[in-house]
Design a protein around this motif. Structure first.
Motif, PDB file in Angstrom:
ATOM      1  N   GLY A  56     -42.243  58.909  61.903  1.00 56.22           N
ATOM      2  CA  GLY A  56     -43.238  59.629  62.688  1.00 56.22           C
ATOM      3  C   GLY A  56     -44.406  60.100  61.845  1.00 56.22           C
ATOM      4  N   HIS A  57     -45.460  60.452  62.520  1.00 52.63           N
ATOM      5  CA  HIS A  57     -46.641  60.989  61.849  1.00 52.63           C
ATOM      6  C   HIS A  57     -46.427  62.459  61.528  1.00 52.63           C
ATOM      7  CE1 HIS A  57     -49.170  57.515  62.467  1.00 52.63           C
ATOM      8  NE2 HIS A  57     -48.816  57.475  63.739  1.00 52.63           N
ATOM      9  N   ARG A  72     -47.607  66.407  61.139  1.00 56.49           N
ATOM     10  CA  ARG A  72     -48.438  67.266  61.999  1.00 56.49           C
ATOM     11  C   ARG A  72     -49.899  67.151  61.603  1.00 56.49           C
ATOM     12  NH1 ARG A  72     -44.493  72.241  61.653  1.00 56.49           N
ATOM     13  NH2 ARG A  72     -43.062  71.664  63.320  1.00 56.49           N
ATOM     14  N   ASP A  88     -51.418  64.528  60.275  1.00 58.24           N
ATOM     15  CA  ASP A  88     -51.932  63.251  60.779  1.00 58.24           C
ATOM     16  C   ASP A  88     -52.196  63.341  62.283  1.00 58.24           C
ATOM     17  OD1 ASP A  88     -51.760  62.100  58.280  1.00 58.24           O
ATOM     18  OD2 ASP A  88     -49.859  61.082  58.688  1.00 58.24           O
ATOM     19  N   LYS A  89     -51.278  63.978  63.002  1.00 62.02           N
ATOM     20  CA  LYS A  89     -51.457  64.112  64.443  1.00 62.02           C
ATOM     21  C   LYS A  89     -52.684  64.958  64.760  1.00 62.02           C
ATOM     22  CE  LYS A  89     -49.231  65.391  68.764  1.00 62.02           C
ATOM     23  NZ  LYS A  89     -48.062  65.915  69.430  1.00 62.02           N
ATOM     24  N   SER A 137     -55.776  62.901  64.104  1.00 63.93           N
ATOM     25  CA  SER A 137     -55.965  61.931  65.191  1.00 63.93           C
ATOM     26  C   SER A 137     -56.496  62.616  66.441  1.00 63.93           C
ATOM     27  CB  SER A 137     -54.646  61.224  65.511  1.00 63.93           C
ATOM     28  OG  SER A 137     -54.244  60.420  64.434  1.00 63.93           O
ATOM     29  N   HIS A 138     -55.944  63.769  66.754  1.00 70.61           N
ATOM     30  CA  HIS A 138     -56.376  64.533  67.922  1.00 70.61           C
ATOM     31  C   HIS A 138     -57.865  64.886  67.800  1.00 70.61           C
ATOM     32  CE1 HIS A 138     -55.619  67.316  71.325  1.00 70.61           C
ATOM     33  NE2 HIS A 138     -56.609  67.993  70.773  1.00 70.61           N
ATOM     34  N   LEU A 176     -56.069  54.006  67.910  1.00 74.07           N
ATOM     35  CA  LEU A 176     -54.729  54.389  68.335  1.00 74.07           C
ATOM     36  C   LEU A 176     -54.330  53.589  69.573  1.00 74.07           C
ATOM     37  CD1 LEU A 176     -55.346  58.218  67.971  1.00 74.07           C
ATOM     38  CD2 LEU A 176     -53.995  56.800  66.423  1.00 74.07           C
ATOM     39  N   GLY A 234     -50.290  56.411  73.196  1.00 70.19           N
ATOM     40  CA  GLY A 234     -50.289  57.639  72.403  1.00 70.19           C
ATOM     41  C   GLY A 234     -51.126  58.762  72.975  1.00 70.19           C
ATOM     42  N   ARG A 254     -49.379  61.999  73.927  1.00 68.86           N
ATOM     43  CA  ARG A 254     -48.840  62.807  72.832  1.00 68.86           C
ATOM     44  C   ARG A 254     -49.886  63.821  72.370  1.00 68.86           C
ATOM     45  NH1 ARG A 254     -46.292  57.872  71.675  1.00 68.86           N
ATOM     46  NH2 ARG A 254     -47.878  57.139  70.216  1.00 68.86           N
ATOM     47  N   HIS A 255     -51.132  63.599  72.765  1.00 64.92           N
ATOM     48  CA  HIS A 255     -52.220  64.486  72.371  1.00 64.92           C
ATOM     49  C   HIS A 255     -52.737  65.363  73.512  1.00 64.92           C
ATOM     50  CE1 HIS A 255     -52.755  62.737  68.378  1.00 64.92           C
ATOM     51  NE2 HIS A 255     -52.491  61.579  68.948  1.00 64.92           N
TER      52      HIS A 255
END
Length: 190
Positions: A2-3, A5, A7-8, A11-12, A42, A46, A49-50
């Motif tokens: 998984g990515h 936090r 990285d998330k 991305s967000h 992305l 996904g 997830r955001h």
């Protein structure tokens, strides 16, 4: 694997920044989730997830676009620009020709009234802040300036850029920018 936090979150933020620019360029309905996610590098799947919904993305992206607009004016003021300089920069062909990087109000005002509560509230707060900013700028040149003068300036700026972008005649587009710039400069007694 998984990515993280971090990285998330990165991305967000990238998704929101891209959406902020693309919404200013193509409108809220002019950008699909799949296209946005592809541009962000992305997968379409996904997205959720955001964001809980597309409306949640719209709210965040509008907040970001409005924050970018405020930051632009704040940077100009910090650099010493006054009312006339900010008006001239806003009503420039460069601003007119770059909607994705330009003012969110000029790009999205006609859509804001149809958005959900959170984006409309953000839009309202931005207009209030803009009116306060322009009242201070006007009063630096003309102590008798009123809130109505500031609201006129904010409205005329956004409206002029929106119209200048909308017309098909380049000469008319330039005339709109120049004419409104002259009238708004006179409003400050400059």
């Amino acid at each position: 694997m998984g990515h993280s936090r971090q990285d998330k979150a990165a991305s967000h933020d990238r998704i929101v920044r891209i959406a902020a620019g693309r919404f200013r360029e193509a409108g809220v309905d002019g950008l699909g989730v799949a296209e946005l996610m592809q541009e962000a590098g992305l997968t379409h799947g996904g997205f959720y997830r955001h964001f809980g919904s597309r409306d949640a993305l719209v709210a965040e992206a509008l907040d970001e676009a409005l924050a970018q607009s405020r930051a632009t004016v704040a940077a100009e003021r910090e650099a010493g620009a006054g009312y006339a300089e900010i008006v001239a920069e806003y009503l420039s062909p460069a601003h007119r020709d770059a909607p994705a990087a330009g003012c969110a109000v000029a790009a999205l005002a006609s859509e804001a009234g149809r958005l959900q509560d959170r984006p409309r509230e953000a839009f309202t707060r931005h207009i209030e802040t803009s009116a306060e900013t322009f009242l201070a700028l006007l009063r630096a040149r003309n102590p008798a300036a009123t809130r109505a003068d500031a609201l006129l300036a904010v409205s005329a700026l956004a409206g002029a850029v929106a119209l200048a972008r909308a017309v098909s005649d380049p000469a008319l587009s330039d005339e709109i920018l120049q004419g409104v710039k002259e009238k708004l400069t006179a409003l400050a007694g400059a």
